[in-house]
Design an enzyme around this catalytic site. Structure first.
Site, PDB file in Angstrom:
ATOM      1  N   HIS A  91     -22.352 -35.514  66.069  1.00 19.40           N
ATOM      2  CA  HIS A  91     -23.166 -36.571  66.659  1.00 19.40           C
ATOM      3  C   HIS A  91     -23.660 -36.098  68.021  1.00 19.40           C
ATOM      4  O   HIS A  91     -22.881 -35.955  68.966  1.00 19.40           O
ATOM      5  CB  HIS A  91     -22.350 -37.852  66.825  1.00 19.40           C
ATOM      6  N   SER A  93     -17.547 -35.883  66.225  1.00 15.81           N
ATOM      7  CA  SER A  93     -18.256 -36.745  67.169  1.00 15.81           C
ATOM      8  C   SER A  93     -17.655 -36.538  68.559  1.00 15.81           C
ATOM      9  O   SER A  93     -17.654 -35.425  69.062  1.00 15.81           O
ATOM     10  CB  SER A  93     -18.196 -38.206  66.717  1.00 15.81           C
ATOM     11  N   ASP A 111     -17.499 -42.477  60.639  1.00 11.77           N
ATOM     12  CA  ASP A 111     -18.478 -41.665  59.920  1.00 11.77           C
ATOM     13  C   ASP A 111     -17.752 -40.514  59.223  1.00 11.77           C
ATOM     14  O   ASP A 111     -16.925 -39.841  59.833  1.00 11.77           O
ATOM     15  CB  ASP A 111     -19.527 -41.123  60.890  1.00 11.77           C
TER      16      ASP A 111
END
Length: 346
Positions: A198, A171, A291
């Site tokens: 992401h 991310s 995540d």
């Protein structure tokens, strides 16, 4: 003391929008503003802010040039504001190469219509400063690397059985981390890779194209029903989910709106546990949030190894730390050593 922020944008309206977003937050203080890149450099040297928000299209000096000069003279975490277009994606990737740590979408609506963006902005500003995050420009840029010196891993991890698939979840800070990792893999690397970063929908196509130009392996944005191939890295498309539909192919779909992330590392990891069992290696790199934690849990249940990026080399250590906290990391490896350790383990 509150975190000091320098706001840079050529639009007085947009500068005021950002100032309004930050005003009154107990952990943030607007130290100053600048209307173009040259003024941003001057203010960065004068005010020494803890973090900077940076526009790209500005008179006198553009945002990327300003990032390079600030990182060379007064290294400071910088967040870019970018339009959600292909052009905006390419500019953002150039800014990350120059040393910016992250980006947020540009907006022109009223503040009341952007409460979610306001929260994202505040979270990112606080996170990169509290983490001690600085830009980590790649070799060939004018700025020096400012992250702490990394220690070599304590031991060389082993991979048995040999993985038939490698998955990487990232991310915040991920574009630079993926670039550093993937460019060190040799031509002839014979294991398929799935990359879950992401990113907005407009960004993943240009990012895959850039990686493909820079790497000796092939990198493409995944499309529905694409086949896994040795030495091919499939990047999950922004705004969608990428799962395995079998051991040979991926499935790209809109996914459940209740999921916070599109693409979701958890979802991709979980599907690999179903089809590959212990013959997949999962790597969780820099990023905010957690995540990948639940997906890693599913992989550990079938005996698959999970590696994490070392804390010192992360822009934000949220995702790897979530794995470590649960005792699920089989190896904690500095970014600069990740490819070397992987090749040796194979």
């Amino acid at each position: 003391m509150p975190i000091s922020v320098l706001v840079v944008d050529d639009s007085a309206f947009f500068r005021q929008q950002i100032v309004s977003m930050l005003k009154g937050h107990p952990e943030l203080r607007v130290a100053g503003t600048a209307s173009h890149g040259k003024e941003a450099v001057e203010q960065a040297l004068k005010l020494k802010p803890d973090v900077i928000t940076m526009d790209y299209e500005m008179p006198i000096m553009d945002g990327i040039s300003a990032v390079r000069e600030i990182m060379a003279r007064q290294p400071t975490p910088i967040l870019m504001f970018s339009s959600l277009t292909t052009s905006g994606a390419r500019v953002t990737l150039d800014a990350l190469d120059a040393g910016a740590v992250d980006y947020l979408p540009k907006f022109r609506e009223s503040l009341s219509a952007n409460e979610r963006l306001k929260q994202q902005l505040i979270e990112k500003l606080i996170a990169v400063v509290k983490r001690g995050g600085k830009g980590q420009p790649l070799s060939g840029t004018t700025a020096e690397r400012t992250a702490p010196v990394e220690r070599a891993p304590a031991r060389q991890p082993r991979l048995s059985p040999r993985p038939e698939l490698i998955m990487v979840g990232t991310s915040t800070g991920g574009p630079v981390a993926l670039q550093k990792f993937l460019t060190q893999l040799p031509a002839g690397f014979d294991i398929p890779l799935l990359l879950i970063q992401h990113m907005p929908a407009a960004f993943t196509g240009p990012f895959a194209e850039r990686l493909n130009r820079q790497c000796r392996i092939r990198v493409v944005e995944a499309q529905n029903n694409m086949a896994l191939e040795p030495g091919l890295a499939l990047l999950a498309p922004g705004g969608q989910q990428m799962m395995l539909s079998s051991r040979e192919r991926v499935k790209v779909l809109a996914g459940d709106d209740r999921l916070n992330y599109k693409p979701s590392v958890d979802l991709s990891f979980g599907s690999a546990a179903k089809y590959y069992g212990n013959r997949v290696l999962a790597i969780v790199m820099t990023g905010m949030g957690a995540d990948g934690r639940e997906g890693a849990r599913m992989l550990k249940k079938v005996g698959a190894p999970v590696w994490t990026q070392g804390s010192d080399s992360c822009v934000i250590d949220g995702m790897p730390a979530a794995i470590r906290k649960e005792g699920m990391s089989d190896a904690d490896i500095p970014l600069d050593s990740m490819a070397q350790v992987l090749l040796k383990a194979l």
